[in-house]
Design a protein around this motif. Structure first.
Motif, PDB file in Angstrom:
ATOM      1  N   ALA A 190       0.827  -1.212   0.000  1.00  0.00           N
ATOM      2  CA  ALA A 190       0.000   0.000   0.000  1.00  0.00           C
ATOM      3  C   ALA A 190       0.862   1.264   0.000  1.00  0.00           C
ATOM      4  N   ILE A 191       1.896   1.279   0.822  1.00  0.00           N
ATOM      5  CA  ILE A 191       2.756   2.463   0.901  1.00  0.00           C
ATOM      6  C   ILE A 191       3.510   2.674  -0.401  1.00  0.00           C
ATOM      7  N   THR A 192       3.936   1.592  -1.032  1.00  0.00           N
ATOM      8  CA  THR A 192       4.667   1.713  -2.299  1.00  0.00           C
ATOM      9  C   THR A 192       3.786   2.341  -3.374  1.00  0.00           C
ATOM     10  N   TYR A 193       2.541   1.885  -3.490  1.00  0.00           N
ATOM     11  CA  TYR A 193       1.627   2.466  -4.482  1.00  0.00           C
ATOM     12  C   TYR A 193       1.301   3.920  -4.147  1.00  0.00           C
ATOM     13  N   TRP A 194       1.257   4.243  -2.872  1.00  0.00           N
ATOM     14  CA  TRP A 194       0.889   5.598  -2.463  1.00  0.00           C
ATOM     15  C   TRP A 194       1.988   6.608  -2.775  1.00  0.00           C
ATOM     16  N   ARG A 195       3.245   6.239  -2.526  1.00  0.00           N
ATOM     17  CA  ARG A 195       4.316   7.211  -2.601  1.00  0.00           C
ATOM     18  C   ARG A 195       5.073   7.228  -3.933  1.00  0.00           C
ATOM     19  N   VAL A 196       5.059   6.129  -4.679  1.00  0.00           N
ATOM     20  CA  VAL A 196       5.782   6.125  -5.953  1.00  0.00           C
ATOM     21  C   VAL A 196       4.993   6.955  -6.971  1.00  0.00           C
ATOM     22  N   PRO A 197       5.625   7.955  -7.603  1.00  0.00           N
ATOM     23  CA  PRO A 197       4.899   8.810  -8.564  1.00  0.00           C
ATOM     24  C   PRO A 197       4.486   8.045  -9.807  1.00  0.00           C
ATOM     25  N   LEU A 256      10.753   3.730   5.281  1.00  0.00           N
ATOM     26  CA  LEU A 256       9.584   4.587   5.447  1.00  0.00           C
ATOM     27  C   LEU A 256       9.958   6.030   5.765  1.00  0.00           C
ATOM     28  N   THR A 257      11.056   6.226   6.519  1.00  0.00           N
ATOM     29  CA  THR A 257      11.423   7.587   6.907  1.00  0.00           C
ATOM     30  C   THR A 257      11.707   8.475   5.701  1.00  0.00           C
TER      31      THR A 257
END
Length: 583
Positions: free
Chosen positions: A340-347, A527-528
């Motif tokens: 989920a975090i990868t999809y959220w933050r990768v442009p 994550l940081t």
């Protein structure tokens, strides 16, 4: 002989003999009773009368040796200075680890402290959101190292610590040589996916592989070369020496600054490459095969206090197959969170990265579910224990402060502070490691008998609280107290946690456990920069424009202090079970 004597049928000497025998028996009983009284006076301090007369005397009870009295504690100053004396007089095997770790700490933190600036100001110069991209590159390095430890921690268990350490140094040397040479390549191109970027990333990948073998091997060697009495100080000194090495780059401005040697950041990278060569040679010479074998044999001979019963239970647990294995639910939650975090933050132009991450997670999940051996490995993993999982993941928020030492402080100090502090930013940004070197052995000696969970709570609170000082503003009298107090808190809990992770490891699996225990560090390092530092620097502390560092540090401080809050709330749940594991 008279007739009267013959009629009685018993000569007079026979009567005298029987009377003497009766008197002897009576005297024997009296002697036995006296012996009991004497024993009572000696052992119990009071007279104890015999319960019944005995026909035969029993031998006296063997005296028990009194328990040796505990040595009185030495003066307080000896508790503090003794660790440094022990360091100087350490064995050749330990110096083979310590010296290499010192040099590697200098090279690792020296390069790391410059990388964000190197990417932002040179490699990605002129592109949009350069700070965010540069922090993502650092995430690949730091998080990649931790993930590499998880994957390669077993190498030292299989090949031995000496071979693995030398191999690790070869990878580290090759990686730093590539990073150093990247900007000197003829017709080099800068920018995203330019030649400088690609060559630098190639060097980062080699360092990731090398460090993935190096740190687990070093901690495994400390466990093999020390005894239960000296292990705590051995782990603490290793951690302290790495930080001493991390302090030495404070004077790297002598190489970088135009007023001195003027090598710039790319030229200073070559200096650290040269010191990597020194570390490789020193490790190969000091850690000879004979030295390693003797150190291990000596330590094994001293480990006579281990209980055989515990060993048998451990071996039985390791060799007994279990076909009915249940995977803990929180492992799946972590995998879902990563996706989920990868999809959220990768442009958007680079969503293919998120697709690859998802594919890898799915393949690993299928392998875990279908392969019983893999499933058993996951099920007996330390993180499979829900309480232990919560304990180490609750430390992630406060660990972000440690990540800020290379992700935030160099750029923050150079941008927000004027005068010599901003110009010689390396001094303040690398002050934490030298303080760690001084504080860790002292605190380890003074708190060696302290409860681990209590040390976690107190240490994390002391580490997180001074971040609120920087909310006041970028002043020297807020920066330096922040660094000093934060360092004291870090010294209280970080080495003890590393020792705990190594001590709970079963025999011949220390490297594996040291590697997988770094998984929360992997998430912190990933994550940081992915969620916080790059975006926060662009918004609150940009290279050009107005700054609002007070708001930035308020957010950082609230995140860090949440570790202490979680540990306090969960004390009744995991505190006792954690201590029982250590015991």
């Amino acid at each position: 002989m008279s007739g009267n004597d013959g009629k009685n049928g018993s000569p007079p000497y026979r009567d005298d003999e029987e009377a003497a025998l009766e008197r002897a028996k009576s005297a024997l009983h009296e002697a036995s009773d006296a012996l009991e009284i004497a024993e009572g006076l000696r052992d119990k301090g009071k007279v104890t009368a015999p319960e019944t007369p005995r026909e035969e005397a029993s031998p006296p009870e063997t005296d028990k040796e009194p328990a040796p009295a505990e040595e009185p504690p030495g003066p307080w100053w000896k508790e503090i200075t003794q660790p440094f004396i022990d360091l100087v007089h350490a064995s050749r095997a330990l110096w083979g680890i310590n010296l290499g770790y010192l040099l590697e700490g200098m090279c690792y933190f020296g390069v790391l402290g410059y990388l964000a600036m190197y990417f932002s100001d040179f490699v990605f110069k002129g592109i949009k959101n350069a700070d965010e991209w540069s922090h993502l590159m650092l995430a690949i390095l730091t998080a990649g190292i931790t993930l590499s430890m998880v994957a390669l921690g077993w190498v030292c268990d299989k090949w031995g610590v000496r071979r693995t350490l030398i191999l690790a140094f070869v990878f580290l040397l090759a990686g730093r040589a590539l990073i150093s040479a990247a900007s000197f390549i003829p017709s080099a191109t800068i920018g995203l996916w330019g030649s400088v970027h690609l060559v630098t990333m190639g060097g980062i990948i080699l360092i990731v592989i090398g460090y993935g073998m190096y740190q687990p091997s070093a901690y495994t060697a400390i466990k093999q070369f020390t005894t239960p009495k000296t292990a705590a100080m051995g782990f603490a000194m290793l951690y302290a020496l790495q930080n001493l090495g991390g302090y030495l780059p404070s004077y790297a401005w002598l190489f970088r600054d135009d007023e001195y040697l003027g090598l710039g950041i790319p030229g200073t990278f070559w200096v650290y490459t040269g010191f990597t060569v020194v570390g490789l040679v020193a490790t190969a010479i000091l850690l000879s095969r004979r030295t390693v074998e003797q150190a291990i044999a000596t330590a094994e001979a001293a480990r006579t206090g281990q209980e055989e019963e515990g060993k048998q239970e451990q071996e039985q647990a390791e060799t007994s197959p279990n076909t009915n294995v249940k995977l803990p639910q929180h492992i799946w939650l972590v995998l879902v969170a990563i996706i989920a975090i990868t999809y959220w933050r990768v442009p958007e132009p680079y969503k293919w990265i998120a697709h690859i991450v998802t594919m890898i997670v799915v393949i690993l999940s299928v392998l875990v579910v279908t392969n019983n051996r893999v499933k058993q490995w996951v099920a007996r993993h330390p993180l499979a224990d829900g309480k232990f999982f919560f304990f180490i993941f609750a430390l992630i928020p406060v660990q972000t402060l440690f990540a800020y030492n290379w992700l935030v402080l160099p750029q923050y100090i150079s941008r927000a502070y004027s005068g010599w502090i901003g110009e010689k930013f390396e001094f303040a940004a690398n002050l934490n490691p030298i303080l760690i070197f001084i504080a860790v052995p002292m605190i380890a000696a003074l708190t060696r008998k302290a409860d681990i969970y209590k040390m976690m709570v107190i240490g994390t609170s002391i580490m997180a609280a001074p971040a609120f000082l920087l909310v006041i503003g970028p002043y020297w009298w807020t920066l330096f107290p922040y660094i000093i107090i934060m360092t004291i808190g870090e010294a209280m809990w970080q080495p003890r946690f590393l020792q705990y992770a190594a001590e709970i490891a079963p025999k011949n699996r220390t490297g594996e456990y040291m590697g997988v225990a770094q998984l929360p560090w992997f998430l912190t390092k990933m994550l940081t920069p992915l969620l916080l530092t790059g975006w926060m620097m662009e918004r609150y502390c940009p290279a050009k424009g107005e700054t609002n560092t007070e708001a930035m540090w308020l957010i950082y401080a609230c995140i860090a202090i949440s570790s202490t809050v979680m540990l306090i709330l969960a004390k009744g749940w995991i505190g006792k079970s954690l201590q029982s594991k250590v015991k």
